[in-house]
Motif scaffolding. Structure first.
Motif, PDB file in Angstrom:
ATOM      1  N   ASP A  41      43.929  27.600  17.504  1.00 41.46           N
ATOM      2  CA  ASP A  41      44.696  27.221  18.700  1.00 41.46           C
ATOM      3  C   ASP A  41      46.191  27.412  18.449  1.00 41.46           C
ATOM      4  OD1 ASP A  41      42.467  26.569  20.087  1.00 41.46           O
ATOM      5  OD2 ASP A  41      42.850  24.420  20.222  1.00 41.46           O
ATOM      6  N   THR A 260      32.011  28.453  33.438  1.00 42.53           N
ATOM      7  CA  THR A 260      33.296  28.975  33.917  1.00 42.53           C
ATOM      8  C   THR A 260      33.061  30.166  34.836  1.00 42.53           C
ATOM      9  OG1 THR A 260      34.387  28.222  31.910  1.00 42.53           O
ATOM     10  CG2 THR A 260      35.502  29.928  33.166  1.00 42.53           C
ATOM     11  N   VAL A 273      37.500  36.430  33.446  1.00 43.61           N
ATOM     12  CA  VAL A 273      38.762  35.723  33.221  1.00 43.61           C
ATOM     13  C   VAL A 273      38.404  34.408  32.544  1.00 43.61           C
ATOM     14  CG1 VAL A 273      40.870  34.827  34.234  1.00 43.61           C
ATOM     15  CG2 VAL A 273      39.649  36.664  35.361  1.00 43.61           C
ATOM     16  N   LEU A 274      38.185  34.448  31.201  1.00 43.07           N
ATOM     17  CA  LEU A 274      37.700  33.227  30.575  1.00 43.07           C
ATOM     18  C   LEU A 274      38.834  32.303  30.151  1.00 43.07           C
ATOM     19  CD1 LEU A 274      34.477  34.314  28.762  1.00 43.07           C
ATOM     20  CD2 LEU A 274      34.763  33.048  30.858  1.00 43.07           C
ATOM     21  N   SER A 275      40.008  32.848  29.820  1.00 41.13           N
ATOM     22  CA  SER A 275      41.132  31.989  29.500  1.00 41.13           C
ATOM     23  C   SER A 275      42.293  32.314  30.427  1.00 41.13           C
ATOM     24  CB  SER A 275      41.554  32.174  28.040  1.00 41.13           C
ATOM     25  OG  SER A 275      42.790  31.530  27.844  1.00 41.13           O
ATOM     26  N   LEU A 276      42.583  31.389  31.330  1.00 44.34           N
ATOM     27  CA  LEU A 276      43.697  31.588  32.256  1.00 44.34           C
ATOM     28  C   LEU A 276      45.003  31.667  31.483  1.00 44.34           C
ATOM     29  CD1 LEU A 276      44.896  31.628  35.107  1.00 44.34           C
ATOM     30  CD2 LEU A 276      44.840  29.139  35.089  1.00 44.34           C
ATOM     31  N   ARG A 277      45.104  30.855  30.407  1.00 44.98           N
ATOM     32  CA  ARG A 277      46.329  30.792  29.615  1.00 44.98           C
ATOM     33  C   ARG A 277      46.691  32.168  29.059  1.00 44.98           C
ATOM     34  NH1 ARG A 277      45.807  27.360  24.323  1.00 44.98           N
ATOM     35  NH2 ARG A 277      44.692  29.258  23.837  1.00 44.98           N
ATOM     36  N   ASP A 278      45.667  32.909  28.586  1.00 40.71           N
ATOM     37  CA  ASP A 278      45.940  34.163  27.893  1.00 40.71           C
ATOM     38  C   ASP A 278      45.844  35.390  28.796  1.00 40.71           C
ATOM     39  OD1 ASP A 278      46.320  32.874  25.485  1.00 40.71           O
ATOM     40  OD2 ASP A 278      44.158  32.833  25.103  1.00 40.71           O
ATOM     41  N   ALA A 279      45.239  35.231  29.986  1.00 45.77           N
ATOM     42  CA  ALA A 279      45.002  36.399  30.832  1.00 45.77           C
ATOM     43  C   ALA A 279      46.334  37.022  31.267  1.00 45.77           C
ATOM     44  CB  ALA A 279      44.194  35.986  32.059  1.00 45.77           C
ATOM     45  N   SER A 280      46.417  38.336  31.221  1.00 48.06           N
ATOM     46  CA  SER A 280      47.642  39.013  31.653  1.00 48.06           C
ATOM     47  C   SER A 280      47.672  39.059  33.178  1.00 48.06           C
ATOM     48  CB  SER A 280      47.675  40.437  31.104  1.00 48.06           C
ATOM     49  OG  SER A 280      46.697  41.209  31.770  1.00 48.06           O
ATOM     50  N   MET A 281      48.893  39.299  33.726  1.00 46.63           N
ATOM     51  CA  MET A 281      49.013  39.396  35.176  1.00 46.63           C
ATOM     52  C   MET A 281      48.121  40.514  35.720  1.00 46.63           C
ATOM     53  SD  MET A 281      52.819  38.714  36.466  1.00 46.63           S
ATOM     54  CE  MET A 281      53.962  37.690  35.601  1.00 46.63           C
ATOM     55  N   LEU A 284      44.508  39.408  35.863  1.00 47.45           N
ATOM     56  CA  LEU A 284      44.295  38.446  36.952  1.00 47.45           C
ATOM     57  C   LEU A 284      44.302  39.151  38.307  1.00 47.45           C
ATOM     58  CD1 LEU A 284      46.412  35.393  35.753  1.00 47.45           C
ATOM     59  CD2 LEU A 284      43.946  35.464  36.110  1.00 47.45           C
ATOM     60  N   TYR A 285      45.213  40.123  38.465  1.00 50.28           N
ATOM     61  CA  TYR A 285      45.289  40.876  39.720  1.00 50.28           C
ATOM     62  C   TYR A 285      43.974  41.615  39.971  1.00 50.28           C
ATOM     63  CZ  TYR A 285      46.589  44.488  43.072  1.00 50.28           C
ATOM     64  OH  TYR A 285      46.623  45.317  44.158  1.00 50.28           O
ATOM     65  N   LYS A 287      40.990  41.125  38.762  1.00 48.36           N
ATOM     66  CA  LYS A 287      39.808  40.285  38.947  1.00 48.36           C
ATOM     67  C   LYS A 287      39.805  39.593  40.304  1.00 48.36           C
ATOM     68  CE  LYS A 287      38.036  41.347  35.169  1.00 48.36           C
ATOM     69  NZ  LYS A 287      36.857  42.214  35.194  1.00 48.36           N
TER      70      LYS A 287
ATOM     71  N   ARG B 343      39.427  24.644  36.459  1.00 40.75           N
ATOM     72  CA  ARG B 343      38.480  24.881  35.373  1.00 40.75           C
ATOM     73  C   ARG B 343      39.203  24.932  34.031  1.00 40.75           C
ATOM     74  NH1 ARG B 343      33.880  23.665  33.176  1.00 40.75           N
ATOM     75  NH2 ARG B 343      33.062  25.258  31.814  1.00 40.75           N
ATOM     76  N   SER B 344      40.371  25.588  33.990  1.00 36.44           N
ATOM     77  CA  SER B 344      41.100  25.696  32.727  1.00 36.44           C
ATOM     78  C   SER B 344      41.607  24.332  32.264  1.00 36.44           C
ATOM     79  CB  SER B 344      42.270  26.671  32.869  1.00 36.44           C
ATOM     80  OG  SER B 344      41.774  27.993  32.895  1.00 36.44           O
ATOM     81  N   ASP B 349      41.871  24.556  28.293  1.00 39.61           N
ATOM     82  CA  ASP B 349      42.465  25.868  28.057  1.00 39.61           C
ATOM     83  C   ASP B 349      43.941  25.801  28.443  1.00 39.61           C
ATOM     84  OD1 ASP B 349      42.768  28.730  27.768  1.00 39.61           O
ATOM     85  OD2 ASP B 349      42.532  28.898  29.942  1.00 39.61           O
ATOM     86  N   VAL B 350      44.245  24.947  29.393  1.00 38.00           N
ATOM     87  CA  VAL B 350      45.585  24.832  29.960  1.00 38.00           C
ATOM     88  C   VAL B 350      45.915  23.343  30.042  1.00 38.00           C
ATOM     89  CG1 VAL B 350      46.602  24.866  32.285  1.00 38.00           C
ATOM     90  CG2 VAL B 350      45.732  26.985  31.276  1.00 38.00           C
ATOM     91  N   ARG B 357      55.068  27.787  33.338  1.00 42.69           N
ATOM     92  CA  ARG B 357      54.786  29.142  32.880  1.00 42.69           C
ATOM     93  C   ARG B 357      53.695  29.793  33.752  1.00 42.69           C
ATOM     94  NH1 ARG B 357      51.717  31.712  29.275  1.00 42.69           N
ATOM     95  NH2 ARG B 357      50.525  29.883  28.666  1.00 42.69           N
ATOM     96  N   LEU B 358      52.637  29.022  34.049  1.00 48.98           N
ATOM     97  CA  LEU B 358      51.556  29.585  34.865  1.00 48.98           C
ATOM     98  C   LEU B 358      52.006  29.790  36.302  1.00 48.98           C
ATOM     99  CD1 LEU B 358      48.408  27.764  33.505  1.00 48.98           C
ATOM    100  CD2 LEU B 358      49.041  30.156  33.277  1.00 48.98           C
ATOM    101  N   LYS B 361      53.759  33.035  36.334  1.00 50.20           N
ATOM    102  CA  LYS B 361      52.791  34.134  36.270  1.00 50.20           C
ATOM    103  C   LYS B 361      52.110  34.321  37.623  1.00 50.20           C
ATOM    104  CE  LYS B 361      49.187  34.040  33.161  1.00 50.20           C
ATOM    105  NZ  LYS B 361      48.636  34.124  31.794  1.00 50.20           N
ATOM    106  N   VAL B 365      51.547  37.543  40.057  1.00 49.29           N
ATOM    107  CA  VAL B 365      50.215  37.999  40.474  1.00 49.29           C
ATOM    108  C   VAL B 365      50.101  37.974  42.000  1.00 49.29           C
ATOM    109  CG1 VAL B 365      47.737  37.502  40.396  1.00 49.29           C
ATOM    110  CG2 VAL B 365      49.112  37.269  38.328  1.00 49.29           C
ATOM    111  N   LEU B 369      49.165  40.739  44.779  1.00 52.89           N
ATOM    112  CA  LEU B 369      48.039  40.559  45.708  1.00 52.89           C
ATOM    113  C   LEU B 369      48.535  40.631  47.147  1.00 52.89           C
ATOM    114  CD1 LEU B 369      46.184  37.524  44.001  1.00 52.89           C
ATOM    115  CD2 LEU B 369      45.446  39.917  43.996  1.00 52.89           C
TER     116      LEU B 369
END
Lengths: 452, 452
Positions: A41, A260, A273-281, A284-285, A287, B343-344, B349-350, B357-358, B361, B365, B369
């Motif tokens: 972590d 999830t 998209v399993l980790s929102l924290r790590d997902a890139s923009m 996310l777009y 998905k 969910r996160s 996860d968050v 920060r989110l 982001k 995104v 969209l």
């Protein structure tokens, strides 16, 4: 003593300081003092070059369990930054099921070149696990286990376990097989320990052994472990010969990922998209845009339905005032029903054969819900408009709510019957369909009753 | 051999036949041959008097584990139908944590009268667990465990475990405490088994011991077990003295219940509908009507917003045609964002500190969209209406989508900051708020750009 919450909170800073020093001593001390999940972590919050340096500078014995707990995309990026020998050492030091998960997450080319650098023995073991279908029990099992045989004495069994403890991931539950490997029973390590040395394994073993075949879905493995309160589930081939074991900690990860996925599908977000924290923009777009565009097209029909009743809207303006309330109520009731069914299907509380019984129950429930909401809107309609308008919108409300509820309840069952994931019956999809049908029902009733 | 899937499928019929016979022999044979979770599933499908007869006719030793696996409402109904002595025998035969769960599920009066019939020892043990706050770790722990001390030899430790194995629920992981009970470390049973008899426990034990205090939330216990891949988590008091253990199978049930609660809240269904299969129509009605009525009131404002722009609608009819598309897109984007965050947050996860920060982001995104969806609607607008109308609805779409996304992303964080469950930010609630604000944005832009 064990690290406190404050130590864990400060772990990223502690790691950064140690990584900036020339000597590896402090780094080794940190690695030994903290649990691998806490270290992974912390590493995920550091810049990539520092996370990579951690794996370059530490021995695999301490680094491998940390690596195993990294999120899949961090694993891939670290591996890509290591040189060939370092990567091969790290992956070889993982338990087999973790190694399979890592290699599985790499692109085909990268996976092939990594496989070639592994020792021949690991190559073969990893390859045979990768041959099982994706998301199958075979993919998440580990073939590292020890078994005993029913005719052995407790003393022989214990000697065998002692001699093989290094290859076995867990020996809390020991499985009993024939000499040919056919799964017969299980026995607790505790029971072997408490028995007299000359007792036979057959006198202690339990024959009510749950198992799963390697081709079955890994989610089914998770259900079986949860249903029977197991710590470990044996995996067998079609003839009942034992191939590996799945442990409860692997299954908790599977359940979390599947849940999830269900949450995200229900909200019309694409998979992975399993980790929102790590997902890139960008991720996310990609998905999210797909379903949004599809739903825009669906809503063209809602626009067409409204346009069709333009004349009715112009003659009774109150109709457009009550429209959002009626349509939203239908959508909300439908989302409730769909969510109840999707979740119950996911945890095996409900099965396909329950569809008609639950549909009947939902007809009763939605009639009651529809009558209550119709009464509420009738009162507002009577107050703001006329009795005739109130009657028309109340009947519209009732019909839209019952339609919404039945559609939301039965669509997940229909998807299951077509062997699709019921979670595809997302709230946005259901809402959009109910929008269209709801507009037609609402104005259709109004036109008929008000003689427009 | 173990029962096959067909045996399990036919278990309700098999049980019914056995219950209709005078002799208890066949019933005992069935109880011994099947796993308790399969028997409890089968009993739940039988008429209540047959399920009650099962517990009246069988010895507690076989019946108690089956009873422990029944759904809470079945447990209460069976208990109410048994006579005082039968009920006391059954509850006394349960493991302590299961007994607490059963008594916890009864009404106060019924719980008190049952407690009085229990043996004094059970009364005291159950009472002390019930003193912990609801949904706390203390409520789900079992105080039945054995510990060893660091200065003991492996031989002494093994003797102690052998002597106490009957009171302990699990000994796969053994905790090490001081003589006064202060938690120090843990050691695997396997490690004790493989060590030399004269080794000290202190030479084998691991001091990186995760624990939880009895007052903490049971969901936190579940997270810690899942995070550290544990089979068992020790529960301590504020001074670090051990009070009990929580096992992974208990935690899987907690996680499943909490996740189901989240799913239902996200769809604006009230709490406590844990089994759709068993829920009565009345219960389902009560759990769903509350939010539906609240949302009807919210949607009155959507109606008011539309009525406010009546003149604009009459002059440019194309505006009403594109309204559902724009509003639905805002609601869908908002539901996606809210579901991702809820969910996160639920799986850690968050955390709250990631909100800004989110949010940043999500701004990126949702801009992407919004631009995509605006382009799609601009093309349709240009085709169906005029360039001016197309420009106005495209800008409206962009603003509504960005607003929807930001609202959906930040509301769950705001609820968390106010110490409320973020899952209250349900898709229906978010959709309704976005409906109102979306209508105002859409028509506001149209009026300004088209000079209506």
């Amino acid at each position: 003593m064990s690290p406190t919450d404050v130590d864990i909170e400060n772990l990223p800073d502690t790691l950064r300081t140690a990584l900036e020093q020339g000597s590896d001593g402090p780094l080794n001390a940190i690695c030994n003092a903290h649990a691998p999940p806490d270290l992974s972590d912390a590493l995920e919050t550091l810049p990539e070059d520092q996370a990579v340096a951690f794996f370059q500078r530490l021995e695999s014995a301490c680094a491998a369990p940390v690596y195993a707990h990294l999120e899949p995309d961090h694993q891939s990026r670290v591996l890509a930054a290591l040189d060939e020998q370092q990567a091969a050492d790290l992956v070889s030091a993982l338990s087999l099921d973790d190694a399979v998960a890592v290699i599985d997450g790499l692109g085909d080319e990268h996976a092939d070149s990594l496989m070639e650098t592994l020792p021949a023995e690991s190559q073969e073991a990893v390859g045979s696990l990768l041959a099982y279908p994706e998301e199958s029990a075979g993919r998440v099992m580990t073939p590292e286990y020890v078994t005993v045989q029913p005719e052995w004495t407790v003393n022989e069994a214990m000697e065998h376990l002692r001699a093989n403890h290094e290859v076995a991931e867990t020996v809390n539950t020991v499985f009993v097989t024939t000499a040919a490997g056919e799964l017969l029973a299980w026995v607790r390590l505790k029971e072997l320990l408490l028995a007299r040395p000359w007792n036979r394994v057959s006198e202690l073993m339990h024959t009510d052994v749950a198992s799963i075949t390697a081709e079955e879905d890994r989610e089914e493995a998770a259900h079986r472990i949860s249903h029977y309160d197991l710590n470990v589930l044996p995996v067998v081939d079609d003839q009942g010969h034992m191939l590996g074991i799945i442990t409860v900690d692997d299954v908790m990860d599977v359940l979390r990922a599947e849940t999830t996925e269900d949450f995200h599908r229900m909200a019309a977000v694409g998979d992975v998209v399993l980790s929102l924290r790590d997902a890139s923009m960008g991720l996310l777009y990609r998905k999210r845009i797909g379903w949004l565009l599809i739903l825009v097209v669906v809503n063209i029909f809602a626009g067409l339905a409204i346009a069709h009743y333009e004349a009715a809207i112009e003659s009774v303006v109150a109709l457009i005032f009550f429209l959002p309330m009626v349509i939203a109520s239908g959508g909300n009731t439908g989302s409730q029903a769909a969510t109840l069914v999707v979740r119950s299907l996911a945890i095996n509380d409900v099965r396909l054969r329950d569809a008609w019984r639950l549909g009947g129950k939902e007809l009763g429930v939605s009639t009651a819900l529809g009558l209550t909401l119709a009464a509420a809107i009738w009162l507002s309609g009577n107050w703001l408009g006329s009795l005739e308008v109130a009657n028309a919108i109340a009947l519209g409300m009732f019909l839209v709510v019952v339609f919404g509820a039945m559609f939301g309840m039965l669509l997940p069952f229909a998807l299951t019957a077509m062997r699709m994931d019921p979670a595809v019956a997302s709230a946005p999809l259901i809402t959009s369909v109910i929008d269209i049908v709801g507009i037609l029902i609402y104005f259709g009733v109004a036109v008929a009753m008000l003689g427009l």
